[in-house]
Design a protein around this motif. Structure first.
Motif, mmCIF file in Angstrom:
data_model
loop_
_atom_site.group_PDB
_atom_site.id
_atom_site.type_symbol
_atom_site.label_atom_id
_atom_site.label_comp_id
_atom_site.label_asym_id
_atom_site.label_seq_id
_atom_site.Cartn_x
_atom_site.Cartn_y
_atom_site.Cartn_z
ATOM 1 N N LEU A 9 0.994 -0.907 -0.182
ATOM 2 C CA LEU A 9 0.090 -0.006 0.596
ATOM 3 C C LEU A 9 0.972 1.071 0.332
ATOM 4 N N ARG A 10 2.029 1.234 0.886
ATOM 5 C CA ARG A 10 3.300 2.110 0.765
ATOM 6 C C ARG A 10 3.620 2.922 -0.897
ATOM 7 N N THR A 11 4.166 1.640 -0.856
ATOM 8 C CA THR A 11 4.425 1.558 -2.150
ATOM 9 C C THR A 11 3.794 2.471 -3.790
ATOM 10 N N PHE A 12 2.566 1.701 -4.077
ATOM 11 C CA PHE A 12 1.080 2.354 -4.564
ATOM 12 C C PHE A 12 0.807 3.474 -4.064
ATOM 13 N N THR A 13 1.054 4.596 -3.004
ATOM 14 C CA THR A 13 0.685 5.543 -2.237
ATOM 15 C C THR A 13 1.413 6.237 -2.967
ATOM 16 N N ALA A 14 2.928 5.927 -2.583
ATOM 17 C CA ALA A 14 3.811 6.434 -3.380
ATOM 18 C C ALA A 14 4.166 7.166 -4.369
ATOM 19 N N PHE A 15 3.721 5.928 -5.889
ATOM 20 C CA PHE A 15 3.885 5.696 -6.143
ATOM 21 C C PHE A 15 3.058 6.542 -7.228
ATOM 22 N N ILE A 16 2.438 6.772 -6.973
ATOM 23 C CA ILE A 16 0.852 7.762 -7.367
ATOM 24 C C ILE A 16 1.270 8.687 -6.813
ATOM 25 N N LEU A 17 1.552 8.869 -5.711
ATOM 26 C CA LEU A 17 2.049 10.701 -5.245
ATOM 27 C C LEU A 17 3.043 11.425 -5.812
ATOM 28 N N LEU A 18 3.866 10.131 -6.058
ATOM 29 C CA LEU A 18 4.830 11.486 -7.241
ATOM 30 C C LEU A 18 4.590 11.290 -9.002
ATOM 31 N N TRP A 19 3.136 10.520 -8.785
ATOM 32 C CA TRP A 19 2.775 10.806 -10.006
ATOM 33 C C TRP A 19 2.568 11.850 -10.477
ATOM 34 N N LEU A 20 1.048 12.717 -9.463
ATOM 35 C CA LEU A 20 1.029 13.479 -9.363
ATOM 36 C C LEU A 20 1.816 15.253 -9.247
ATOM 37 N N PHE A 21 3.016 14.432 -8.646
ATOM 38 C CA PHE A 21 3.416 15.833 -8.202
ATOM 39 C C PHE A 21 4.508 16.396 -9.915
ATOM 40 N N VAL A 22 4.486 14.936 -11.205
ATOM 41 C CA VAL A 22 4.952 15.174 -12.403
ATOM 42 C C VAL A 22 3.844 16.352 -13.118
ATOM 43 N N MET A 23 3.004 15.480 -12.588
ATOM 44 C CA MET A 23 1.813 16.056 -13.785
ATOM 45 C C MET A 23 1.170 17.457 -12.952
ATOM 46 N N VAL A 24 1.631 17.873 -11.866
ATOM 47 C CA VAL A 24 1.528 19.334 -11.382
ATOM 48 C C VAL A 24 2.344 20.206 -12.065
ATOM 49 N N LEU A 25 3.451 19.781 -12.059
ATOM 50 C CA LEU A 25 4.295 20.815 -12.109
ATOM 51 C C LEU A 25 5.471 20.414 -13.749
ATOM 52 N N GLY A 26 4.483 19.895 -14.342
ATOM 53 C CA GLY A 26 5.026 19.470 -15.745
ATOM 54 C C GLY A 26 6.373 18.659 -16.165
ATOM 55 N N LYS A 27 6.303 18.548 -17.223
ATOM 56 C CA LYS A 27 7.854 17.816 -18.162
ATOM 57 C C LYS A 27 9.287 18.607 -17.686
ATOM 58 N N GLY A 45 11.635 11.624 -4.681
ATOM 59 C CA GLY A 45 11.983 10.246 -4.464
ATOM 60 C C GLY A 45 12.987 9.300 -3.446
ATOM 61 N N THR A 46 13.326 10.706 -2.673
ATOM 62 C CA THR A 46 13.606 9.833 -1.550
ATOM 63 C C THR A 46 12.559 9.278 0.226
ATOM 64 N N ILE A 47 11.643 10.515 0.016
ATOM 65 C CA ILE A 47 10.544 10.912 0.999
ATOM 66 C C ILE A 47 9.731 9.334 0.101
ATOM 67 N N ALA A 48 9.321 9.508 -1.804
ATOM 68 C CA ALA A 48 8.971 8.732 -1.526
ATOM 69 C C ALA A 48 9.340 6.449 -1.367
ATOM 70 N N TYR A 61 3.615 11.430 8.390
ATOM 71 C CA TYR A 61 4.710 12.712 7.891
ATOM 72 C C TYR A 61 4.752 12.300 6.851
ATOM 73 N N PHE A 62 4.944 10.798 5.768
ATOM 74 C CA PHE A 62 5.246 10.578 4.320
ATOM 75 C C PHE A 62 4.573 11.560 3.788
ATOM 76 N N ILE A 63 3.162 11.505 3.789
ATOM 77 C CA ILE A 63 1.852 12.259 2.903
ATOM 78 C C ILE A 63 1.794 13.884 3.287
ATOM 79 N N ILE A 64 2.262 14.325 4.682
ATOM 80 C CA ILE A 64 3.348 15.572 4.468
ATOM 81 C C ILE A 64 3.746 15.741 3.964
ATOM 82 N N ALA A 65 5.344 15.250 4.455
ATOM 83 C CA ALA A 65 6.388 15.518 3.197
ATOM 84 C C ALA A 65 6.632 16.049 1.949
#
Length: 173
Positions: A9-27, A45-48, A61-65
């Motif tokens: 579950l943590r791995t899937f959450t990390a992936f989704i949050l990183l994916w959202l990060f890249v989507m919001v901030l762009g290419k 990447g380290t946090i994820a 704590y990770f989600i907040i970070a």
């Protein structure tokens, strides 16, 4: 077994949050076009990664970070676009290393760029003789942009009066 499910579950959450990060901030995040994006990519990447397997630290704590880091980077990008003077400080500025065919040693020294690094970057651009270069600019993303001296530039279709009809570029939607 419960620990394995938590890691999944943590791995899937990390992936989704990183994916959202890249989507919001762009290419530009992928290209790491500036210092702060490079730092943000490493940090996110380290946090994820820690979110995925460090079950000793609370999930929240990770989600907040990740959200805080994403917000900081988003704000820096916004400021860099809105305020050009501050944007130069945030994103950095390109540095001219060769101008009018002359190597600017002071500029290279300020950038911490050695003559060996310059020669290596030129070879990557298929230039094996520094004498061929009119201008070389070290971009903020670390790439080197080159303008060859006129006598070393490749001939174009326009130079040879071989203009071809305009074609449409196929684009997948």
């Amino acid at each position: 077994m419960q620990g394995a499910i938590e890691v999944i579950l943590r791995t899937f959450t990390a992936f989704i949050l990183l994916w959202l990060f890249v989507m919001v901030l762009g290419k530009q995040t992928i290209a790491q076009r500036s210092y702060h994006l490079y730092i943000a990519s490493i940090t996110m990447g380290t946090i994820a990664g820690n979110l995925a397997f460090n079950v000793k630290v609370k999930f929240l704590y990770f989600i907040i970070a990740i959200i805080l880091m994403g917000t900081i980077v988003f704000m820096l990008n916004w400021v860099a676009v809105q305020k050009s003077r501050i944007g130069k400080w945030i994103a950095g500025e390109p540095a001219t290393l060769i101008q009018n065919g002359q190597i600017l040693e002071q500029s290279m020294e300020q950038m911490g760029y050695s003559l060996q690094s310059l020669k290596q970057a030129l070879r990557a651009k298929d230039i094996f003789n520094v004498e061929e270069v009119e201008c070389a600019i070290l971009e903020t993303n670390g790439s080197l942009s080159i303008l060859k001296k006129e006598k070393y530039q490749n001939a174009t279709k326009q130079d040879l009066n071989l203009l071809s009809p305009t074609r449409n570029i196929p684009v997948d939607n």
